[in-house]
Design a protein around this motif. Structure first.
Motif, PDB file in Angstrom:
ATOM      1  N   VAL A  90       0.863  -1.188   0.000  1.00 41.42           N
ATOM      2  CA  VAL A  90       0.000   0.000   0.000  1.00 41.42           C
ATOM      3  C   VAL A  90       0.892   1.228   0.000  1.00 41.42           C
ATOM      4  O   VAL A  90       1.761   1.374   0.873  1.00 41.42           O
ATOM      5  N   GLN A  91       0.709   2.090  -0.966  1.00 40.48           N
ATOM      6  CA  GLN A  91       1.485   3.324  -1.069  1.00 40.48           C
ATOM      7  C   GLN A  91       0.638   4.462  -0.499  1.00 40.48           C
ATOM      8  O   GLN A  91      -0.377   4.833  -1.071  1.00 40.48           O
ATOM      9  N   LEU A  92       1.050   4.989   0.643  1.00 41.14           N
ATOM     10  CA  LEU A  92       0.242   5.997   1.332  1.00 41.14           C
ATOM     11  C   LEU A  92       0.509   7.386   0.766  1.00 41.14           C
ATOM     12  O   LEU A  92       1.643   7.741   0.460  1.00 41.14           O
ATOM     13  N   GLU A  93      -0.558   8.157   0.648  1.00 39.31           N
ATOM     14  CA  GLU A  93      -0.441   9.517   0.124  1.00 39.31           C
ATOM     15  C   GLU A  93      -1.246  10.475   0.975  1.00 39.31           C
ATOM     16  O   GLU A  93      -2.287  10.105   1.531  1.00 39.31           O
ATOM     17  N   GLU A  94      -0.777  11.700   1.059  1.00 41.95           N
ATOM     18  CA  GLU A  94      -1.527  12.720   1.790  1.00 41.95           C
ATOM     19  C   GLU A  94      -2.847  12.977   1.067  1.00 41.95           C
ATOM     20  O   GLU A  94      -2.908  13.003  -0.154  1.00 41.95           O
ATOM     21  N   GLY A  95      -3.897  13.166   1.858  1.00 45.05           N
ATOM     22  CA  GLY A  95      -5.204  13.422   1.262  1.00 45.05           C
ATOM     23  C   GLY A  95      -5.994  12.156   0.982  1.00 45.05           C
ATOM     24  O   GLY A  95      -7.163  12.225   0.620  1.00 45.05           O
ATOM     25  N   ARG A  96      -5.330  11.001   1.104  1.00 45.33           N
ATOM     26  CA  ARG A  96      -6.037   9.720   0.934  1.00 45.33           C
ATOM     27  C   ARG A  96      -6.068   9.000   2.268  1.00 45.33           C
ATOM     28  O   ARG A  96      -5.075   8.428   2.697  1.00 45.33           O
ATOM     29  N   PRO A  97      -7.216   9.050   2.966  1.00 41.83           N
ATOM     30  CA  PRO A  97      -7.295   8.393   4.282  1.00 41.83           C
ATOM     31  C   PRO A  97      -6.967   6.906   4.162  1.00 41.83           C
ATOM     32  O   PRO A  97      -7.266   6.280   3.153  1.00 41.83           O
ATOM     33  N   PHE A  98      -6.342   6.404   5.227  1.00 36.85           N
ATOM     34  CA  PHE A  98      -5.940   5.001   5.256  1.00 36.85           C
ATOM     35  C   PHE A  98      -6.802   4.324   6.319  1.00 36.85           C
ATOM     36  O   PHE A  98      -6.733   4.666   7.496  1.00 36.85           O
ATOM     37  N   GLU A  99      -7.659   3.405   5.882  1.00 36.69           N
ATOM     38  CA  GLU A  99      -8.633   2.807   6.785  1.00 36.69           C
ATOM     39  C   GLU A  99      -8.238   1.397   7.194  1.00 36.69           C
ATOM     40  O   GLU A  99      -7.855   0.588   6.358  1.00 36.69           O
ATOM     41  N   GLY A 101     -10.115  -1.415   9.637  1.00 36.17           N
ATOM     42  CA  GLY A 101     -11.325  -1.620  10.428  1.00 36.17           C
ATOM     43  C   GLY A 101     -12.114  -0.321  10.447  1.00 36.17           C
ATOM     44  O   GLY A 101     -12.346   0.284   9.403  1.00 36.17           O
ATOM     45  N   THR A 102     -12.466   0.123  11.646  1.00 38.71           N
ATOM     46  CA  THR A 102     -13.216   1.383  11.746  1.00 38.71           C
ATOM     47  C   THR A 102     -12.284   2.578  11.980  1.00 38.71           C
ATOM     48  O   THR A 102     -12.753   3.699  12.169  1.00 38.71           O
ATOM     49  N   MET A 103     -10.978   2.341  11.969  1.00 38.83           N
ATOM     50  CA  MET A 103     -10.032   3.423  12.251  1.00 38.83           C
ATOM     51  C   MET A 103      -9.625   4.096  10.936  1.00 38.83           C
ATOM     52  O   MET A 103      -9.411   3.425   9.925  1.00 38.83           O
ATOM     53  N   VAL A 104      -9.521   5.410  10.974  1.00 40.89           N
ATOM     54  CA  VAL A 104      -9.154   6.163   9.768  1.00 40.89           C
ATOM     55  C   VAL A 104      -7.916   7.013  10.065  1.00 40.89           C
ATOM     56  O   VAL A 104      -7.977   7.965  10.849  1.00 40.89           O
ATOM     57  N   PHE A 105      -6.819   6.663   9.451  1.00 44.02           N
ATOM     58  CA  PHE A 105      -5.573   7.421   9.586  1.00 44.02           C
ATOM     59  C   PHE A 105      -5.504   8.460   8.473  1.00 44.02           C
ATOM     60  O   PHE A 105      -5.829   8.169   7.325  1.00 44.02           O
ATOM     61  N   GLN A 106      -5.057   9.669   8.835  1.00 41.11           N
ATOM     62  CA  GLN A 106      -4.813  10.707   7.828  1.00 41.11           C
ATOM     63  C   GLN A 106      -3.304  10.829   7.639  1.00 41.11           C
ATOM     64  O   GLN A 106      -2.603  11.319   8.525  1.00 41.11           O
ATOM     65  N   PRO A 107      -2.807  10.392   6.484  1.00 41.62           N
ATOM     66  CA  PRO A 107      -1.361  10.516   6.234  1.00 41.62           C
ATOM     67  C   PRO A 107      -0.990  11.964   5.899  1.00 41.62           C
ATOM     68  O   PRO A 107      -1.685  12.627   5.150  1.00 41.62           O
ATOM     69  N   LEU A 108       0.109  12.424   6.483  1.00 48.08           N
ATOM     70  CA  LEU A 108       0.590  13.797   6.247  1.00 48.08           C
ATOM     71  C   LEU A 108       2.032  13.736   5.756  1.00 48.08           C
ATOM     72  O   LEU A 108       2.899  13.185   6.447  1.00 48.08           O
ATOM     73  N   HIS A 109       2.283  14.295   4.615  1.00 48.44           N
ATOM     74  CA  HIS A 109       3.656  14.347   4.099  1.00 48.44           C
ATOM     75  C   HIS A 109       4.426  15.391   4.893  1.00 48.44           C
ATOM     76  O   HIS A 109       4.066  16.570   4.885  1.00 48.44           O
ATOM     77  N   THR A 110       5.453  14.945   5.613  1.00 46.28           N
ATOM     78  CA  THR A 110       6.220  15.835   6.496  1.00 46.28           C
ATOM     79  C   THR A 110       7.708  15.693   6.179  1.00 46.28           C
ATOM     80  O   THR A 110       8.476  15.151   6.975  1.00 46.28           O
ATOM     81  N   PRO A 111       8.149  16.161   5.016  1.00 42.95           N
ATOM     82  CA  PRO A 111       9.546  16.005   4.614  1.00 42.95           C
ATOM     83  C   PRO A 111      10.495  16.850   5.457  1.00 42.95           C
ATOM     84  O   PRO A 111      10.062  17.806   6.111  1.00 42.95           O
ATOM     85  N   GLY A 112      11.776  16.489   5.404  1.00 38.72           N
ATOM     86  CA  GLY A 112      12.795  17.257   6.104  1.00 38.72           C
ATOM     87  C   GLY A 112      13.812  16.352   6.777  1.00 38.72           C
ATOM     88  O   GLY A 112      15.008  16.528   6.650  1.00 38.72           O
TER      89      GLY A 112
END
Ligand code: FE
Length: 249
Positions: A90-99, A101-112
């Motif tokens: 699974v390739q995670l991207e900002e703006g695409r929630p990662f679900e 079960g019933t949990m929803v993760f919001q991926p945030l691109h935080t480079p540096g």
């Protein structure tokens, strides 16, 4: 939600076990290969099924357990798309929630810290990886590290979360476990308060940190989702050996 914060003492890494009570599906954020048995035992003890491992970035100080977990229990590997880890399922991207079960993760691109580093928001918690540590931050001198980018990631994205959001970092070297957005905004000596980007740049350039002893093995191993190198020198062998005794939070 079921939540456990687990500590790996060799690299001082926090691994987070998060389970959905409704479906029994679980996620491990930043699992370490040396504590795989401990983590799997905890998943089982809680009656959960490991659905995913999720890394915040390609680590330089330990080997991720992602691939070994997949081989052992069939968990899918999720990683930031920006880290270009081709073996991830699974390739995670900002703006695409990662679900899960019933949990929803919001991926945030935080480079540096790395160019492709991600943080993950889950309700009132944020898993900040090495972008934001408790009264600190990850180094910016390797892996396309960039102090200016990290300044914007932390102050522009992580500090924009609600003040009450609990900050769970990927590491702590002084036995601190959790902070909050407001606390880091006020107390983080590198990134808090009125710290300017020029000041932050200077702080990061002046750290004089030693060359990371495991980086030349960890990065290629983690780009393969967690492969222990065959040519590991004896003095680094603990980085790939199962830890038999390990403190647990
Ligand atoms: Fe790191």
């Amino acid at each position: 939600m079921i939540f456990r914060q687990l500590f790996e003492p060799l690299s001082s890494t926090y691994t987070y076990l998060i389970g959905c009570p409704e479906t029994g599906q679980a996620v491990l954020i930043d699992p370490v290969v040396v504590t795989l048995e401990r983590d799997l035992a905890e998943v089982q003890r809680l009656g959960l099924k490991l659905a995913y491992s999720v890394d915040t970035h390609v680590h330089a100080d330990h080997i991720t357990a992602a691939l070994e977990l997949k081989n052992r229990v069939g968990s899918a590997i999720a990683a930031p798309a920006a880290e270009r880890v081709a073996c991830a399922d699974v390739q995670l991207e900002e703006g695409r929630p990662f679900e899960v079960g019933t949990m929803v993760f919001q991926p945030l691109h935080t480079p540096g810290h790395t160019a492709g580093h991600f943080a993950y928001v889950l309700g009132e918690r944020v898993f900040t990886g090495d972008a934001l540590l408790i009264e600190g931050c990850g180094r910016t001198d390797f892996q396309q590290g960039d102090a200016d980018a990290l300044y914007h990631s932390v102050r522009g994205k992580l500090f924009a979360l609600p003040d009450e959001t609990l900050v769970y970092p990927a590491h702590d070297y002084q036995k601190r476990w959790v902070s909050s957005v407001i606390q880091e905004k006020q107390r983080n000596p590198r990134l808090g308060g009125e710290r300017s980007i020029e000041e932050f740049r200077e702080i990061m350039a002046g750290l004089n940190l030693p060359y990371p002893k495991f980086i030349d093995y960890a990065v290629p191993g983690n780009q393969q989702c967690g492969v222990c190198p065959a040519d590991l020198p004896e003095n680094l062998s603990n980085y790939c050996r199962q830890m038999t005794e390990s403190p647990q939070g």
